[in-house]
Write a protein that holds these residues in place. Structure first.
Motif, PDB file in Angstrom:
ATOM      1  N   VAL A 708      73.451  25.665 112.813  1.00  0.00           N
ATOM      2  CA  VAL A 708      74.263  26.570 111.896  1.00  0.00           C
ATOM      3  C   VAL A 708      73.343  27.942 111.787  1.00  0.00           C
ATOM      4  O   VAL A 708      72.293  27.983 111.796  1.00  0.00           O
ATOM      5  N   TYR A 709      74.482  28.911 111.931  1.00  0.00           N
ATOM      6  CA  TYR A 709      73.887  30.363 111.894  1.00  0.00           C
ATOM      7  C   TYR A 709      74.697  30.974 110.570  1.00  0.00           C
ATOM      8  O   TYR A 709      75.637  30.700 110.261  1.00  0.00           O
ATOM      9  N   LYS A 710      73.968  32.006 110.073  1.00  0.00           N
ATOM     10  CA  LYS A 710      74.287  32.993 109.176  1.00  0.00           C
ATOM     11  C   LYS A 710      75.150  34.296 109.752  1.00  0.00           C
ATOM     12  O   LYS A 710      74.464  34.955 110.542  1.00  0.00           O
ATOM     13  N   ALA A 711      75.978  34.484 109.467  1.00  0.00           N
ATOM     14  CA  ALA A 711      76.879  35.547 109.837  1.00  0.00           C
ATOM     15  C   ALA A 711      77.310  36.685 109.056  1.00  0.00           C
ATOM     16  O   ALA A 711      78.308  36.352 108.101  1.00  0.00           O
ATOM     17  N   VAL A 712      76.888  37.763 108.849  1.00  0.00           N
ATOM     18  CA  VAL A 712      77.415  39.022 108.004  1.00  0.00           C
ATOM     19  C   VAL A 712      78.317  39.799 108.727  1.00  0.00           C
ATOM     20  O   VAL A 712      77.773  40.430 109.827  1.00  0.00           O
ATOM     21  N   LEU A 713      79.549  39.566 108.063  1.00  0.00           N
ATOM     22  CA  LEU A 713      80.515  40.506 108.785  1.00  0.00           C
ATOM     23  C   LEU A 713      80.625  41.839 108.426  1.00  0.00           C
ATOM     24  O   LEU A 713      79.980  42.157 107.402  1.00  0.00           O
ATOM     25  N   SER A 714      81.618  42.834 109.142  1.00  0.00           N
ATOM     26  CA  SER A 714      81.778  43.878 108.909  1.00  0.00           C
ATOM     27  C   SER A 714      82.262  44.382 107.543  1.00  0.00           C
ATOM     28  O   SER A 714      82.199  45.365 106.989  1.00  0.00           O
ATOM     29  N   ASN A 715      83.002  43.471 106.958  1.00  0.00           N
ATOM     30  CA  ASN A 715      83.823  43.589 105.711  1.00  0.00           C
ATOM     31  C   ASN A 715      82.698  42.956 104.353  1.00  0.00           C
ATOM     32  O   ASN A 715      83.182  43.223 103.110  1.00  0.00           O
TER      33      ASN A 715
END
Length: 1009
Positions: A708-715
């Motif tokens: 499981v990865y944490k993803a911080v998106l552009s929005n």
């Protein structure tokens, strides 16, 4: 004439009785018509407890049936079936009873929707209570057409949608309660058209952000206005001041801003005002302090400024003043001591200063006083417990000086005392050590002197004794071993001397013992067989001699041990290798001999410094003379060569990394175009943003089904991405999957999460597929899993109210899967690690990689080829039959409840060969409930914790037939909190919706607890 008719048309003698029966039956039909309606109502329900067993067609009238009341003329006038454990739809036959004026079906399982046609005509109905059932769908507009209706309670259901416009047309309605549903939209202003309204309860609904309608001020007959947790924003309207008959105003836990309007000072009848947990600013209006009937006001957790109006304390009826967590300044007026009924006084975490009036408590029946974390100076009032009712005294974090008054040592009602972080001095009154009901005594960070007196033996309920950072002297008395409920004893940084009393070894519940930085001496005790719960032991900076007892290697849960800076000698016992130590320190002693093999590593070097006798066993342990070269120029040359080589290496690596990044980027661009994305909600991101985050730096977890990865998106949004193991990847104990990344697991999770919508089920945003790679994108849960939080050092974040909320959230999520999904879904891997927590510690059920739908016909899921689930959570029948249904999930949920109650994992070395369920049952039988409950939980919640323990054991019953449905579990959990609220004093007009708690017989579990 009669004789003539008889002789002319004789009837056979055997027909006369038959004729008489027919005549009687004809008369009975008209008498039984209302009974027939009730029997049709009964036939549509499941009567689980047989409460309606005496409803039958043999009776001529229903007036003697359970729950039925009739008029003198024999017409049904009232139907009271509260808590009858009835399940089924609301019957249209009830409204056909022409004289029915009272109908209550609360706390049952009345389900489906409430159609308009079922509510007609109800010509005489005055009182309708359908609260705490399972009704769904929109609120029926037809309710407003019931001509005489005065009381309507639909709280505690699952109604959704906005409040219908028709609700503004009730002709005579006085009480309207819609609390705890899923009603959305905003609170409408048209409710002001119901001029007869006296009680309006709309709390705990997910309304859209909206203001309090100013029109509510037109409801001049209103006595209760309850709008807690309604997502209210903006200012409090001035028009509320026109509610001159209002007894209770509750606007708590919203996002209200602005100042408290001075017009609230016109609420001449108000008894209780609750404004806590908003964002209100400005000063407290002086008009509020002149309300003649005011008993309770709570404006805590806002941003209020200024002073507390002194006239509050002149109010003749004031009982509770709660203003904590604000920015209040100034001092307490002398009139606070004259408040003749003040019992609850909490103003902690403000900026109040000055001294506490010396007469506080002499004339007031104080029960709770919390003035902590302010700037108060002076002494503790000597008569603060003169009325003999004080239970909680919290004055920590001020600048109070002087000694502890002798009057406190006679205050036998005290349960919680926190005087830490002040400037107190002098000796503690000897009798105060032995107060019989105190469970927390916190005197740390003062300048108190004297000793711990033998009177401490009388403190039979003491759980935490915190006296660190004072000037206590003398020996620790042997009577300390009589405190059988003691969980923590922290007395570090004092001047205690003498040996450790051997009686400490009798403290079976002890979890933390911190005596570092004293002058204790003698040998360390070896009789510690009862320290089965000790996890933190710090005896550093003392004068202990002798060796380390080998018996300490048998402490099962010890993970912190500090014996540094003593005079210990001898070898380190090899038995200490059995401990599961996260941190230990034996430095600066006189230890010698060989190190145990497990610790003979440079990783542990810092733990053994300053022991000359150990230098030969671990290279580099002792610093020695290295000898400095005289040829400083030679050293400078070597240093320059190394620096130049390092520069060349860095430049080379940087160039190589730049070329590699360009290669990877080109390859990634080509690969991204091959990914197929399937969304289940409207997305604000593209799949390439997800793929860019699949780096080890973003890894937040790894389990049986994948990483499981944490993803911080552009929005700005954050999501969690689960990358399932490849077909050749590894399975694991987490999920029990045989081929996790194959079609079975992936399709299970997609088929399950892709179609369900519930606030307590983790949201699946989308999935991405490319050849053998599969990604699942979820909403991100910043607080991780319940298991990680509960069984780590952060467990202190989970107080009992939070644990209860987590249990209820998870139960509602599972209830949705079992009862509201078609077909029902069995999770098959319910455990604390699969319950995720959001930023507010709200719970979501997650990880559906092994979920299955239930076969039609209620037969459950067919036999599995292998067990799916996790050790300690698997139901007994599943382990040996491989057949699974909803009851398997309920067993696992029971284990989760036990984790919340006990604070222990499902499997632990402390249990031996038992799991948590068996350990709890055997411990209850042998030692009682106090040896089961998590000592971190505040004792004020004990009754509620006991009841949750009952529910947990019922869910974890060995026999599936004894386990309640998840719908029933949700109901029982709600009843626990309802019971807790009912046991608290409440003002007139408040919480009238709550009923007394019904303690169900759970086959002896109640007596065990």
């Amino acid at each position: 004439m009669l004789r003539r008719c008889t002789s002319a048309s004789p009837l056979p003698h055997f027909l006369l009785p038959l004729l008489l029966v027919l005549l009687l039956l004809g008369c009975a039909v008209s008498l039984k018509q209302e009974g027939l309606y009730l029997l049709q109502f009964k036939d549509a329900l499941e009567d689980h407890d047989g409460k309606l067993a005496n409803w039958n067609s043999r009776d001529a009238t229903p007036c003697n049936w359970t729950g039925v009341s009739c008029s003198s003329a024999g017409s049904v006038t009232a139907l009271a079936l509260d808590r009858f454990n009835l399940e089924g739809p609301f019957s249209p036959f009830l409204c056909r009873l022409p004289k029915l004026s009272y109908l209550s079906l609360s706390w049952n399982y009345i389900n489906s929707s409430l159609p308009d046609e079922a509510l007609s005509p109800c010509p005489a109905l005055l009182y309708l209570d359908l609260s705490n059932n399972m009704l769904v769908g929109p609120l029926p507009a037809a309710l407003a057409s019931i001509p005489l209706l005065r009381h309507l309670d639909l709280s505690g259901n699952n109604f959704s949608g906005p409040i219908p416009v028709a609700f503004g047309r009730f002709p005579r309605l006085e009480n309207l309660s819609l609390t705890s549903n899923f009603i959305n939209g905003t609170i409408p202003g048209f409710l002001d058209q119901v001029s007869s309204l006296q009680q309006l309860n709309l709390s705990y609904n997910p309304f859209a952000p909206g203001r309090i309608p100013p029109e509510i001020g037109n409801l001049t007959s209103l006595r209760q206005l309850w709008l807690s947790q309604c997502n209210l924003v903006g200012d409090i309207p001035l028009s509320l001041g026109r509610l001159r008959n209002l007894l209770n105003l509750d606007l708590s836990s919203n996002s209200l801003r602005g100042a408290i309007p001075a017009s609230l000072g016109d609420l001449s009848s108000v008894i209780q005002i609750e404004l806590y947990n908003n964002s209100l600013v400005g000063e407290i209006p002086t008009g509020l302090a002149k309300l003649p009937s005011l008993r309770r006001i709570d404006a805590s957790m806002n941003h209020l400024e200024g002073t507390i109006p002194p006239s509050f304390f002149d109010l003749p009826l004031i009982e509770s003043l709660v203003f904590y967590d604000n920015n209040l300044v100034g001092g307490l007026p002398a009139s606070v001591a004259k408040a003749g009924k003040l019992s609850d006084f909490r103003i902690f975490r403000n900026k109040l200063n000055g001294s506490i009036p010396e007469d506080l408590g002499k004339h007031s029946p104080l029960v709770i006083v919390d003035l902590s974390t302010n700037l108060f100076t002076g002494e503790i009032p000597s008569g603060i417990c003169d009325q003999g009712l004080l239970e909680g005294l919290m004055l920590m974090g001020n600048f109070l000086s002087g000694s502890i008054p002798a009057g406190l040592s006679r205050c036998r009602t005290l349960q919680r005392v926190r005087l830490s972080k002040n400037l107190l001095s002098g000796e503690v009154p000897s009798d105060m050590w032995g107060l019989p009901n105190v469970y927390l005594l916190d005197l740390a960070y003062n300048s108190l002197s004297g000793g711990i007196y033998p009177a401490v033996a009388g403190a039979g309920n003491l759980s935490k004794l915190l006296i660190s950072n004072n000037q206590f002297i003398f020996n620790i008395p042997a009577e300390i071993g009589d405190l059988q409920r003691l969980h923590e004893f922290s007395a570090d940084s004092n001047n205690l001397s003498g040996p450790l009393p051997r009686s400490l070894g009798r403290l079976a519940l002890l979890e933390k013992l911190d005596l570092h930085n004293n002058s204790l001496s003698g040998e360390l005790p070896g009789e510690i067989q009862t320290w089965k719960r000790l996890s933190d032991l710090n005896l550093a900076d003392n004068e202990f001699t002798g060796g380390i007892p080998p018996a300490w290697g048998s402490l099962p849960v010890l993970n912190y041990l500090d014996l540094s800076d003593n005079r210990l000698t001898g070898e380190i016992p090899p038995e200490l290798q059995n401990l599961k130590l996260n941190k230990f320190n034996f430095s600066n002693n006189d230890l010698s001999g060989g190190l145990p093999p497990l610790y003979a590593s440079k990783v542990y070097r810092e733990s053994f410094l300053g022991n000359p006798g150990l230098c030969k066993d671990l290279p580099g342990l002792c610093s020695g003379s290295q000898g400095v070269s005289k040829n400083q120029g030679y050293l400078w040359l070597l240093r320059s060569i190394f620096i130049l080589a390092a520069v060349v290496l860095v430049v080379g690596v940087g160039w190589f990394y730049w070329r590699y990044r360009k290669f990877r980027q080109a390859k990634s661009e080509a690969d991204k175009s091959k990914w197929a994305l399937t969304s289940f909600h409207k997305l604000g991101f593209k799949e390439y943003e997800i793929l860019d985050c699949l780096e080890e730096d973003n890894l937040i977890g790894s389990g049986g089904s994948g990483k499981v990865y944490k993803a911080v998106l552009s929005n700005g949004e954050t999501v969690a991405v689960k990358k399932l193991w490849g077909s050749s990847g590894k399975g694991g104990e987490d999920g029990g999957l045989q081929n996790p990344a194959g079609s079975d697991a992936f399709e299970a999770e997609i088929a399950t999460l892709g179609k369900i919508r519930h606030k307590n089920i983790v949201k699946l945003w989308c999935c991405c597929i490319h050849e053998d790679s599969r990604l699942l994108v979820y909403e991100y849960m910043p607080n991780g899993s319940l298991g990680d939080l509960l069984h780590s050092s952060k467990a202190g974040l989970l107080d009992w109210p939070t644990r209860y909320k987590v249990a209820l959230d998870a139960a509602e999520g599972l209830s949705y899967l079992h009862h509201d999904c078609v077909p029902p879904i069995v999770h098959r891997d319910v455990k604390s690690n699969n319950i995720l927590l959001d930023a507010d510690l709200g719970a979501r059920v997650a990880d559906f990689g092994v979920a299955k739908v239930v076969e039609s016909g209620g037969k459950g899921v067919k036999s599995m080829s292998a067990i799916a689930g996790s050790c300690g959570y698997i139901a007994p029948e599943y382990a040996y039959t491989l057949r699974v249904n909803e009851k398997s999930d309920i067993y696992s949920f029971g284990v989760v409840l036990l984790e919340l109650v006990t604070g222990k994992p499902p499997i632990d070395p402390e249990f031996g060969e038992k799991d948590l369920v068996n350990w709890v049952c055997s411990t209850l039988e042998q030692k009682g409930v106090d040896n089961v409950l998590d000592p971190k939980l505040d004792a004020c919640h004990r009754d509620e914790v006991f009841k949750i323990l009952n529910i947990a054991l019922l869910c974890a019953s060995n026999l599936p037939i004894n386990r309640p449905s998840m719908r029933r579990v949700v109901k029982m959990l709600l009843e626990v909190r309802a019971d807790n609220k009912n046991n608290k004093p409440k003002p007139e007009g408040k919480d009238e919706k709550l009923s007394p708690y019904y303690c169900e017989d759970t086959s002896g579990l109640g007596s065990a607890v």
